[in-house]
Scaffold this active site. Sequence first.
Site, PDB file in Angstrom:
ATOM      1  N   VAL A 130       0.830  -1.208   0.000  1.00 38.45           N
ATOM      2  CA  VAL A 130       0.000   0.000   0.000  1.00 38.45           C
ATOM      3  C   VAL A 130       0.864   1.257   0.000  1.00 38.45           C
ATOM      4  O   VAL A 130       0.609   2.205  -0.758  1.00 38.45           O
ATOM      5  CB  VAL A 130      -0.958  -0.003   1.209  1.00 38.45           C
ATOM      6  CG1 VAL A 130      -1.619   1.360   1.387  1.00 38.45           C
ATOM      7  CG2 VAL A 130      -2.024  -1.073   1.031  1.00 38.45           C
ATOM      8  N   TYR A 131       1.901   1.289   0.839  1.00 31.46           N
ATOM      9  CA  TYR A 131       2.785   2.451   0.860  1.00 31.46           C
ATOM     10  C   TYR A 131       3.454   2.641  -0.501  1.00 31.46           C
ATOM     11  O   TYR A 131       3.590   3.766  -0.989  1.00 31.46           O
ATOM     12  CB  TYR A 131       3.854   2.295   1.948  1.00 31.46           C
ATOM     13  CG  TYR A 131       3.342   2.459   3.355  1.00 31.46           C
ATOM     14  CD1 TYR A 131       2.481   3.496   3.694  1.00 31.46           C
ATOM     15  CD2 TYR A 131       3.733   1.579   4.369  1.00 31.46           C
ATOM     16  CE1 TYR A 131       2.016   3.651   4.993  1.00 31.46           C
ATOM     17  CE2 TYR A 131       3.273   1.732   5.671  1.00 31.46           C
ATOM     18  CZ  TYR A 131       2.415   2.763   5.973  1.00 31.46           C
ATOM     19  OH  TYR A 131       1.954   2.920   7.263  1.00 31.46           O
ATOM     20  N   SER A 132       3.854   1.547  -1.121  1.00 34.64           N
ATOM     21  CA  SER A 132       4.491   1.627  -2.439  1.00 34.64           C
ATOM     22  C   SER A 132       3.505   2.105  -3.495  1.00 34.64           C
ATOM     23  O   SER A 132       3.877   2.852  -4.411  1.00 34.64           O
ATOM     24  CB  SER A 132       5.062   0.259  -2.831  1.00 34.64           C
ATOM     25  OG  SER A 132       6.077  -0.141  -1.931  1.00 34.64           O
TER      26      SER A 132
END
Length: 345
Positions: A130-132
């Site tokens: 998700v962060y990526s």
Amino acid sequence: MEAHNQFLKTFQKERHDMKEAEKDEILLMENSRRFVMFPIKYHEIWAAYKKVEASFWTAEEIELAKDTEDFQKLTDDQKTYIGNLLALSISSDNLVNKYLIENFSAQLQNPEGKSFYGFQIMMENIYSEVYSMMVDAFFKDPKNIPLFKEIANLPEVKHKAAFIERWISNDDSLYAERLVAFAAKEGIFQAGNYASMFWLTDKKIMPGLAMANRNICRDRGAYTDFSCLLFAHLRTKPNPKIIEKIITEAVEIEKEYYSNSLPVEKFGMDLKSIHTYIEFVADGLLQGFGNEKYYNAVNPFEFMEDVATAGKTTFFEKKVSDYQKASDMSKSATPSKEINFDDDF
């Protein structure tokens, strides 16, 4: 490390006795049936696992199309802050890493607890994804976030790594101390990150980031409280002064982090309020481990009132339906049993 060792010398005798007694702790005693799931023996630990299992979500559920539009309307300082926050969040997740969790799982001698840690390891992959996704959606390439190149050399990141080395990776650390330190890592490190993202999304923008932040914050609260639950099962516990030392060390590291690496004033927030919120979270965590409050801090953020905080509204006091996907809620016919940390285990 010298100051750390000097502090622990005060408790040398009792820590030695606790180390000797660890082999008799019911959670750590050799168990030939540690890989056999049924019959369930530790119902509270099993309930904790089933509750996080019911909270399962995937990266595909996070839609960032509207967020990308909203992101373009932010100030340059706010864009830079979000980029730095994402870079540091990815770095912080690497501090959690599977190696640490696998070590906790290997030491724990019951399948109920191993199931919980196994689920957490899987979810760590989703958080990274998700962060990526956000980095890709908002910045196109990590190269467009200069901080990525500097993270390894940031003093605050090094201090977090040193904290983990002192209290968790250190072979001399007691199991109970490691549980407290891991809870501090999960509950205090990045507490301000979640608050700043909730502050932004409270303005009714970036719904994908809001959903991801709420999910990850909720999950981290569950992992923190799981350490409190395992701690409650232990027959012998560290001196409250050691628990206090671990938590307050984490607080000082996290305050430094927001004073230097993530200047929240440029984002539009007040640094003093962030510091107070970190202290508020720490007080709740101290209570979760049976200590008194240290800071007596009051939550400065009204928008964080409904966010689960360790020790304040524990994960185990919530019903499973709080964590189930909306599509599954109607299937729940049996209310979950509430668990009290004061119960005799």
